[in-house]
Motif scaffolding. Structure first.
Motif, mmCIF file in Angstrom:
data_model
loop_
_atom_site.group_PDB
_atom_site.id
_atom_site.type_symbol
_atom_site.label_atom_id
_atom_site.label_comp_id
_atom_site.label_asym_id
_atom_site.label_seq_id
_atom_site.Cartn_x
_atom_site.Cartn_y
_atom_site.Cartn_z
ATOM 1 N N GLY A 1 72.251 90.693 53.300
ATOM 2 C CA GLY A 1 71.531 91.007 51.982
ATOM 3 C C GLY A 1 71.372 89.465 51.178
ATOM 4 O O GLY A 1 71.247 89.403 49.984
ATOM 5 N N ARG A 2 71.273 88.535 51.999
ATOM 6 C CA ARG A 2 71.197 87.085 51.515
ATOM 7 C C ARG A 2 70.201 86.503 52.266
ATOM 8 O O ARG A 2 70.479 85.518 52.936
ATOM 9 C CB ARG A 2 72.481 86.568 51.632
ATOM 10 N N PRO A 3 68.852 86.862 52.134
ATOM 11 C CA PRO A 3 67.847 86.475 52.985
ATOM 12 C C PRO A 3 67.611 84.724 52.897
ATOM 13 O O PRO A 3 67.648 84.370 51.811
ATOM 14 C CB PRO A 3 66.389 86.957 52.351
ATOM 15 N N LEU A 4 67.444 84.373 53.932
ATOM 16 C CA LEU A 4 67.555 82.716 54.055
ATOM 17 C C LEU A 4 66.413 82.257 53.209
ATOM 18 O O LEU A 4 66.515 81.102 52.846
ATOM 19 C CB LEU A 4 67.433 82.354 55.725
ATOM 20 N N VAL A 5 65.029 82.755 53.233
ATOM 21 C CA VAL A 5 64.029 82.227 52.587
ATOM 22 C C VAL A 5 64.389 82.099 51.196
ATOM 23 O O VAL A 5 63.705 81.345 50.443
ATOM 24 C CB VAL A 5 62.884 83.482 52.799
ATOM 25 N N ALA A 6 65.331 82.986 50.653
ATOM 26 C CA ALA A 6 65.519 82.784 49.164
ATOM 27 C C ALA A 6 66.342 81.613 48.868
ATOM 28 O O ALA A 6 66.116 81.000 47.893
ATOM 29 C CB ALA A 6 66.465 84.061 48.606
ATOM 30 N N ARG A 7 67.278 81.303 49.779
ATOM 31 C CA ARG A 7 67.956 80.043 49.597
ATOM 32 C C ARG A 7 66.949 78.951 49.988
ATOM 33 O O ARG A 7 67.262 77.902 49.032
ATOM 34 C CB ARG A 7 69.028 80.117 50.651
ATOM 35 N N GLN B 1 61.025 90.801 52.900
ATOM 36 C CA GLN B 1 59.923 90.601 53.923
ATOM 37 C C GLN B 1 59.447 89.498 54.694
ATOM 38 O O GLN B 1 59.175 89.674 55.852
ATOM 39 C CB GLN B 1 58.696 91.297 52.950
ATOM 40 N N VAL B 2 59.557 88.316 53.992
ATOM 41 C CA VAL B 2 59.187 87.099 54.646
ATOM 42 C C VAL B 2 60.128 86.635 55.475
ATOM 43 O O VAL B 2 59.785 86.252 56.591
ATOM 44 C CB VAL B 2 58.824 86.155 53.437
ATOM 45 N N SER B 3 61.428 86.923 55.386
ATOM 46 C CA SER B 3 62.579 86.695 56.353
ATOM 47 C C SER B 3 62.397 87.389 57.458
ATOM 48 O O SER B 3 62.423 86.907 58.567
ATOM 49 C CB SER B 3 63.900 86.928 55.675
ATOM 50 N N LEU B 4 61.686 88.790 57.486
ATOM 51 C CA LEU B 4 61.593 89.519 58.579
ATOM 52 C C LEU B 4 60.462 89.008 59.176
ATOM 53 O O LEU B 4 60.343 88.832 60.702
ATOM 54 C CB LEU B 4 61.371 90.716 58.059
ATOM 55 N N ILE B 5 59.260 88.561 58.673
ATOM 56 C CA ILE B 5 58.180 87.928 59.379
ATOM 57 C C ILE B 5 58.483 86.687 59.984
ATOM 58 O O ILE B 5 58.237 86.642 61.234
ATOM 59 C CB ILE B 5 57.202 87.615 58.024
ATOM 60 N N TRP B 6 59.290 85.916 59.327
ATOM 61 C CA TRP B 6 59.572 84.548 60.305
ATOM 62 C C TRP B 6 60.585 84.826 61.291
ATOM 63 O O TRP B 6 60.689 84.022 62.356
ATOM 64 C CB TRP B 6 60.168 83.490 59.095
ATOM 65 N N ARG C 1 52.071 85.497 46.552
ATOM 66 C CA ARG C 1 51.300 85.424 45.297
ATOM 67 C C ARG C 1 51.138 86.961 44.680
ATOM 68 O O ARG C 1 51.205 87.085 43.413
ATOM 69 C CB ARG C 1 49.906 84.982 45.427
ATOM 70 N N ARG C 2 50.997 87.761 45.638
ATOM 71 C CA ARG C 2 50.889 89.476 45.282
ATOM 72 C C ARG C 2 52.420 89.696 44.329
ATOM 73 O O ARG C 2 52.391 90.456 43.480
ATOM 74 C CB ARG C 2 50.778 90.144 46.282
ATOM 75 N N SER C 3 53.494 89.160 44.985
ATOM 76 C CA SER C 3 54.822 89.724 44.472
ATOM 77 C C SER C 3 54.889 88.714 43.068
ATOM 78 O O SER C 3 55.483 89.577 42.095
ATOM 79 C CB SER C 3 56.029 89.080 45.370
ATOM 80 N N VAL C 4 54.635 87.563 43.247
ATOM 81 C CA VAL C 4 54.673 87.042 41.732
ATOM 82 C C VAL C 4 54.171 87.542 40.521
ATOM 83 O O VAL C 4 54.495 87.615 39.430
ATOM 84 C CB VAL C 4 54.374 85.464 41.790
ATOM 85 N N HIS C 5 52.763 87.781 40.918
ATOM 86 C CA HIS C 5 52.012 88.424 39.768
ATOM 87 C C HIS C 5 52.531 89.770 39.568
ATOM 88 O O HIS C 5 52.497 90.498 38.396
ATOM 89 C CB HIS C 5 50.598 88.368 40.242
ATOM 90 N N GLY C 6 52.885 90.450 40.712
ATOM 91 C CA GLY C 6 53.382 91.984 40.312
ATOM 92 C C GLY C 6 54.827 92.065 39.260
ATOM 93 O O GLY C 6 55.024 92.683 38.800
ATOM 94 N N VAL D 1 50.263 84.924 55.813
ATOM 95 C CA VAL D 1 50.603 86.053 55.173
ATOM 96 C C VAL D 1 52.053 85.992 54.242
ATOM 97 O O VAL D 1 51.798 86.536 53.436
ATOM 98 C CB VAL D 1 51.360 87.064 56.571
ATOM 99 N N SER D 2 52.780 84.924 54.621
ATOM 100 C CA SER D 2 53.851 84.666 53.551
ATOM 101 C C SER D 2 53.242 84.309 52.226
ATOM 102 O O SER D 2 53.602 84.880 50.961
ATOM 103 C CB SER D 2 54.713 83.645 54.065
ATOM 104 N N LEU D 3 52.166 83.237 52.095
ATOM 105 C CA LEU D 3 51.644 83.080 50.922
ATOM 106 C C LEU D 3 50.786 84.269 50.240
ATOM 107 O O LEU D 3 50.801 84.387 49.077
ATOM 108 C CB LEU D 3 50.659 81.893 51.205
#
Length: 230
Positions: free
Chosen positions: A121-127, A151-156, A203-208, A197-199
């Motif tokens: 529950g502590r995705p590395l991307v967030a850090r 999602q992006v942590s899983l992608i990477w 952008r989708r998440s930020v505006h959402g 894909v990450s970008l």
């Protein structure tokens, strides 16, 4: 936590040119230049000099930054440490296979790290986002952005594992010269796809989440703004 529509959180990011310039420099310093030096030394002087030359270039790059008092990127320091370990093992064994196997296995280790941080529950991307981009606390804690970081942590994790698998397969299947060209190009392609894909997800998440992005001083309009302006 609540976000007001009339006072959205603005996320300031550097312009794409700046990001591309920094990323290109790091790619050149950490990957492309050492590979070129390694291959030239390999075909002209032999594998022992190839190991030493690639390592020497890494230390030369680091020394130039120190002498010119320029900032030393964390990735450069990590690259020097990893290259030193690779060169020591390769010089001790005389094995080109082991020299290139190590970073391939490292890809799996990094992929497992991304997966592990999602599992707890502590995705590395967030850090990483908090440390390198200075995202506001409202953004990192928003439920849409938490989902984005997972999602992006899983992608990477997938990007690193795919690169590791492809590199090992080519390492045992093609001559070293072809391996260097194909492995570098395929790895770069997968990484660029992951970035794209990450970008898009970002952008989708930020505006959402009702936030807005200011890229290099220019405010990007999200889907909501476009539809309302229409």
């Amino acid at each position: 936590m609540s976000l007001h529509r009339n006072t959205p959180v603005t996320v300031d990011l550097p312009c794409l040119r700046t990001v591309a310039k920094q990323g290109g420099r790091q790619l050149l310093e950490n990957t492309v230049a050492p590979l070129i030096v390694f291959y030239v030394a390999l075909v002209t002087l032999g594998h022992t000099w190839a190991f030493a030359s690639a390592l020497g270039l890494c230390y030369l790059t680091l020394a130039v930054r120190v002498i010119r008092r320029k900032p030393i990127p964390a990735m450069l320091l990590v690259g020097v440490v990893l290259m030193t370990a690779r060169a020591v093992i390769a010089l001790a064994t005389g094995s080109i296979f082991l020299y290139f196997l190590q970073p391939s296995l490292g890809n799996f280790a990094i992929g497992a790290l991304f997966l592990g941080t999602v599992a707890i529950g502590r995705p590395l991307v967030a850090r990483l986002a908090g440390e390198f981009c200075g995202f506001p606390a409202e953004m990192v804690g928003h439920h849409r952005l938490r989902s984005f970081f997972r999602q992006v942590s899983l992608i990477w994790a997938a990007v690193f594992c795919v690169n590791g698998a492809v590199a090992i397969w080519m390492l045992v299947s093609v001559p070293i010269g072809q391996y260097l060209v194909i492995s570098t190009s395929s790895s770069t392609g997968v990484i660029l796809l992951g970035i794209g894909v990450s970008l898009w997800l970002f952008r989708r998440s930020v505006h959402g989440a009702g936030m807005q992005i200011r890229l290099g001083g220019r405010l990007l309009r999200g889907p909501r703004a476009v539809s309302s302006a229409a």
